[in-house]
Scaffold this motif. Sequence first.
Motif, short mmCIF file in Angstrom:
data_model
loop_
_atom_site.label_atom_id
_atom_site.label_comp_id
_atom_site.label_asym_id
_atom_site.label_seq_id
_atom_site.Cartn_x
_atom_site.Cartn_y
_atom_site.Cartn_z
N GLN A 1 97.90 102.53 28.81
CA GLN A 1 98.44 102.90 30.11
C GLN A 1 98.38 101.74 31.09
O GLN A 1 99.04 101.74 32.12
N ARG A 2 97.55 100.78 30.78
CA ARG A 2 97.22 99.80 31.80
C ARG A 2 98.40 98.92 32.20
O ARG A 2 98.53 98.52 33.34
N ARG A 3 99.18 98.57 31.24
CA ARG A 3 100.33 97.73 31.58
C ARG A 3 101.60 98.42 31.12
O ARG A 3 102.17 98.09 30.09
N PRO A 4 102.04 99.39 31.89
CA PRO A 4 103.21 100.13 31.44
C PRO A 4 104.45 99.25 31.37
O PRO A 4 105.39 99.55 30.68
N GLN A 5 104.42 98.13 32.03
CA GLN A 5 105.61 97.29 32.13
C GLN A 5 105.24 96.00 32.87
O GLN A 5 104.16 95.88 33.41
N VAL A 6 106.17 95.11 32.90
CA VAL A 6 105.98 93.91 33.70
C VAL A 6 106.17 94.28 35.17
O VAL A 6 107.12 94.95 35.54
N GLN A 7 105.25 93.86 35.97
CA GLN A 7 105.37 94.17 37.39
C GLN A 7 106.50 93.35 38.00
O GLN A 7 106.67 92.18 37.71
N LYS A 8 107.24 93.97 38.89
CA LYS A 8 108.43 93.32 39.39
C LYS A 8 108.22 92.58 40.71
O LYS A 8 108.73 91.50 40.92
N SER A 9 107.49 93.17 41.60
CA SER A 9 107.38 92.56 42.92
C SER A 9 106.10 91.72 43.04
O SER A 9 105.10 92.00 42.40
N LEU A 10 106.19 90.74 43.88
CA LEU A 10 105.07 89.84 44.11
C LEU A 10 104.29 90.28 45.34
O LEU A 10 104.84 90.93 46.22
N TYR A 11 103.05 89.87 45.41
CA TYR A 11 102.20 90.09 46.59
C TYR A 11 102.05 91.57 46.93
O TYR A 11 101.77 91.91 48.06
N CYS A 12 102.26 92.45 45.96
CA CYS A 12 102.33 93.85 46.34
C CYS A 12 101.15 94.69 45.89
O CYS A 12 100.98 95.80 46.36
N THR A 13 100.34 94.19 45.00
CA THR A 13 99.11 94.92 44.72
C THR A 13 98.11 94.60 45.83
O THR A 13 98.29 93.64 46.60
N ALA A 14 97.06 95.41 45.90
CA ALA A 14 96.03 95.16 46.91
C ALA A 14 95.47 93.75 46.75
O ALA A 14 95.29 93.02 47.72
N MET A 15 95.20 93.38 45.51
CA MET A 15 94.60 92.08 45.25
C MET A 15 95.53 90.95 45.68
O MET A 15 95.10 89.97 46.31
N GLU B 1 78.06 101.16 40.80
CA GLU B 1 79.20 101.50 39.94
C GLU B 1 80.37 100.57 40.22
O GLU B 1 80.60 100.16 41.36
N ARG B 2 81.10 100.26 39.16
CA ARG B 2 82.23 99.35 39.31
C ARG B 2 83.46 100.10 39.81
O ARG B 2 83.88 101.09 39.20
N LEU B 3 84.00 99.63 40.89
CA LEU B 3 85.15 100.29 41.52
C LEU B 3 86.35 99.35 41.57
O LEU B 3 86.19 98.14 41.58
N LEU B 4 87.50 99.94 41.63
CA LEU B 4 88.70 99.18 41.97
C LEU B 4 89.27 99.79 43.24
O LEU B 4 89.46 101.01 43.31
N ILE B 5 89.52 98.94 44.22
CA ILE B 5 89.97 99.42 45.53
C ILE B 5 91.45 99.12 45.69
O ILE B 5 91.89 98.00 45.46
N TYR B 6 92.20 100.11 46.11
CA TYR B 6 93.64 99.96 46.39
C TYR B 6 93.86 100.26 47.86
O TYR B 6 93.55 101.38 48.31
N ILE B 7 94.34 99.29 48.60
CA ILE B 7 94.48 99.49 50.04
C ILE B 7 95.79 98.94 50.60
O ILE B 7 96.44 98.08 50.00
N ILE C 1 108.06 103.22 46.95
CA ILE C 1 107.94 104.49 47.66
C ILE C 1 109.16 104.63 48.55
O ILE C 1 109.59 103.67 49.20
N ILE C 2 109.73 105.80 48.55
CA ILE C 2 110.79 106.11 49.51
C ILE C 2 110.23 107.16 50.46
O ILE C 2 109.67 108.16 50.02
N LYS C 3 110.38 106.92 51.73
CA LYS C 3 109.81 107.83 52.73
C LYS C 3 110.86 108.15 53.77
O LYS C 3 111.57 107.26 54.23
N THR C 4 110.99 109.42 54.14
CA THR C 4 111.88 109.74 55.25
C THR C 4 111.19 109.33 56.55
O THR C 4 109.98 109.48 56.71
N VAL C 5 111.97 108.77 57.44
CA VAL C 5 111.42 108.39 58.75
C VAL C 5 112.27 109.00 59.85
O VAL C 5 113.44 109.32 59.65
N ASN D 1 104.58 100.59 46.73
CA ASN D 1 103.71 101.72 46.43
C ASN D 1 102.26 101.24 46.36
O ASN D 1 101.92 100.40 45.53
N LEU D 2 101.43 101.76 47.24
CA LEU D 2 100.04 101.29 47.31
C LEU D 2 99.15 101.86 46.22
O LEU D 2 98.26 101.18 45.73
#
Lengths: 470, 470
Positions: free
Chosen positions: B293-307, B337-343, B144-148, B198-199
């Motif tokens: 759609q689930r694995r569009p690519q190899v994920q690049k960064s570590l520790y970055c998903t919610a999980m 219901e089965r949920l996936l949480i992104y935080i 994510i790029i954000k103006t600050v 990106n969360l």
Amino acid sequence: MPGSSGTTQSMKKTIGHRGVETTTGETTYKKTTSSALKGAIQLGITHTVGSLSQKAERDVLMQDFVVVESIFFPSEGSNLTPAHHYSDFRFKTYAPIAFRYFRELFGIRPDDYLYSLCNDSLIELSNPGASGSLFYVSSDDEFIIKTVQHKEAEFLQKLLPGYFMNINQNKRTLLPKFYGLYCVQAGGKNIRIVVMNNLLPRIIPMHLKYDLKGSTYKRRASPKEREKAVPIHKDLDFIEDLPDGLLLEADNYNALCKTIQRDCLLLQSFKIMDYSLLMGIHNMDQGAVTPDQRRPQVQKSLYCTAMESIQGEARGKGALDSEDHMGGIPSRNAKGERLLIYIGIIDILQSYRFIKKLEHSWKALVHDGDTVSVHRPGFYADRFQQFMCNTRRHGQRDKNTFSSSTADVVAAGVHIRFLNAAPSSGVQLGRPDLVPRTPPVGENPSDYEANLSTSSLGSTGVGATSPPIR
Amino acid sequence: MPGSSGTTQSMKKTIGHRGVETTTGETTYKKTTSSALKGAIQLGITHTVGSLSQKAERDVLMQDFVVVESIFFPSEGSNLTPAHHYSDFRFKTYAPIAFRYFRELFGIRPDDYLYSLCNDSLIELSNPGASGSLFYVSSDDEFIIKTVQHKEAEFLQKLLPGYFMNINQNKRTLLPKFYGLYCVQAGGKNIRIVVMNNLLPRIIPMHLKYDLKGSTYKRRASPKEREKAVPIHKDLDFIEDLPDGLLLEADNYNALCKTIQRDCLLLQSFKIMDYSLLMGIHNMDQGAVTPDQRRPQVQKSLYCTAMESIQGEARGKGALDSEDHMGGIPSRNAKGERLLIYIGIIDILQSYRFIKKLEHSWKALVHDGDTVSVHRPGFYADRFQQFMCNTRRHGQRDKNTFSSSTADVVAAGVHIRFLNAAPSSGVQLGRPDLVPRTPPVGENPSDYEANLSTSSLGSTGVGATSPPIR
């Protein structure tokens, strides 16, 4: 502790704050006797480590670096403190959470720290040097306690965030490992002490000792120092004693140079100068340590021997490495004798109080910058590294080295050489790409290849065909 | 970039510095069009990452946090920069060596960073929120790029040493991962941007989104927000939508609470407030992601998903864990219901500019401290944690939860519950010892058990008999 301190009249041979009481012959520091100081230190550390163990572990925060905890020890005792035989004193612990983190990082468990420092008596070092500091070593050889001046303690506090960064990126370092900073406050005086790793284990007889700065100006042990059993010699003495330097295995040489390089970069970044490489040399062919002395106990701290300070993951070479070098770095002198080298960088806090006083003084103006040991930090760091790690100069005699030809020496090669920092008069053999240079911070350090965030410094592939030096 | 910017007359709907050009409908920031800004960002990052790769790796030093590198991009090109279609601009990189270290710590290789941000077009987020910032996401969903604002960028610079300390002790964190801080300078304006993780991956359809602060005062999405396809709801909406909270597996619940606790301690130590927990909920029973759609690519960064942000070493439970949760934390709602949480915790820089303005203002005086979201940092952190992690109150209905009895729910149990922060009106079940409380810094945090220098937060042994929630 006024009760235990003498008067000015009864003191002699004062160096800085260190003196000797004439009636008892006991060492004093700021007029407090050594025994009273030791007692206060042990009471204080016992209390502070105990109270810290009741605090749950949590992350270290920036604020933790500036915390000072203080506890009063009246001689009659209190709810929190035991009665004792000394005068009332106050004990201060600087940055307790931060130092707990440092100790943990170096694998020191709280009860081991307590046991080493407070369970047995502290031993006063008899050859404390010209700084005016008092030194104690714990009976198990693990820790050194050193008195530091007000300015030095202040400087260490300022250094803590950068020190935190450094040991997180780089646990293998020859810099002092700081385990605690305390202050004993008694009779209107502040006695600040720092607890560090012990570089020269008393159990290993050192045949030679050096304090090396990379400077040659007045860098010779005094006649008085030479009278001692094992004097601490200086740079000019080293060049005379060991003109061919010390020969290290390629892996160890490379690891050592990289470590010195990284350490010097940190020192330079804090404008620190005037530090020394303290070196003890145990000659295995002159006096062996008897087997039962070799492992007096399980070692408590990690990364704290000379060998652990420099070597990364690339340690094992199978059976050859199983020999116990007692923490020393195996080496040979030009005669081929087997040596164990014990080293560390010392006095990184002291320079601070000299900087303002001596920089740009007549010394720097009158003498060639190359030989004055107080100079700008970048130059100091460069010269220090050049002196410690340099390849041999071409054409020097090598008939006495353990290899029979120059080519072999270079191949086996890669020495730790202590050459004069004057411009090289010959061809540099070996691996000139390994000659360290400290890049100016923020510039392009193109030949600086320290491996960020990993401590595997050892395996650069040099000397694959060389026999290990043992 | 004056050529690409409109005039005040041609703009409408300005929020802060963000506007829309009426003629083209294009978003603007400080009168620079979004397309020109994207172009400058990509040119700038390409240059700065390239020039950084020529610098050898070395340890990060304290000085590195204050370095700013600057390069001028004339539209006609220069020796160092290519020609481009925009007006002249200058590109500044803050603390390049420090951010390189952070990226490396999170496993982001320089060429992946470059490729993600500069090889494909940046996608402007259509629902950027009320802050007046512009948001871009890289096409591969990584960044994510954000103006600050100026103050926020300044604050981040000040935060860097503490941020360094935190991620060294604690790579598992819900705090934003900062990968870069830059400034595009054009036409007399400074546009500062920060690159973060990106969360909410665009590839996962979020059925619900929340911005949670732990406050209930005016914490309801506006009518205008509710008109959107997936509005970002707030605390009061959450309490209404999910009165029974979200049910997590015990290990994940514990890991999540510990992570929030550690993160809040850091935020509190920097007097940061007004941050939010951004949450996206994907309902697997309402709309599945198609396999390709689930694995569009190899994920690049570590520790970055919610999980990855919350879970330590205690991840695997054998075959049961082999199901791909696409980085989300598996959870259930009261219907089972089965949920996936992104935080993730967001807006940790923004509060800074509010502190002086709003603290001790009429709001704090007129309203009960408990419900005003701008309050002292310790209170803010406590309330935030209480709201996020709390055990269920006794006697509440649970007939709809996936377990059949209260006892079972508690055993399986350990929810993430979003209760009102009002004093608990019932008995707290579950593990009250796990209810987090932020200890005041420097005091005895007796029930604070975060494990220093290790990230194994997950396995506290709760719910050994409970079935995993999937």
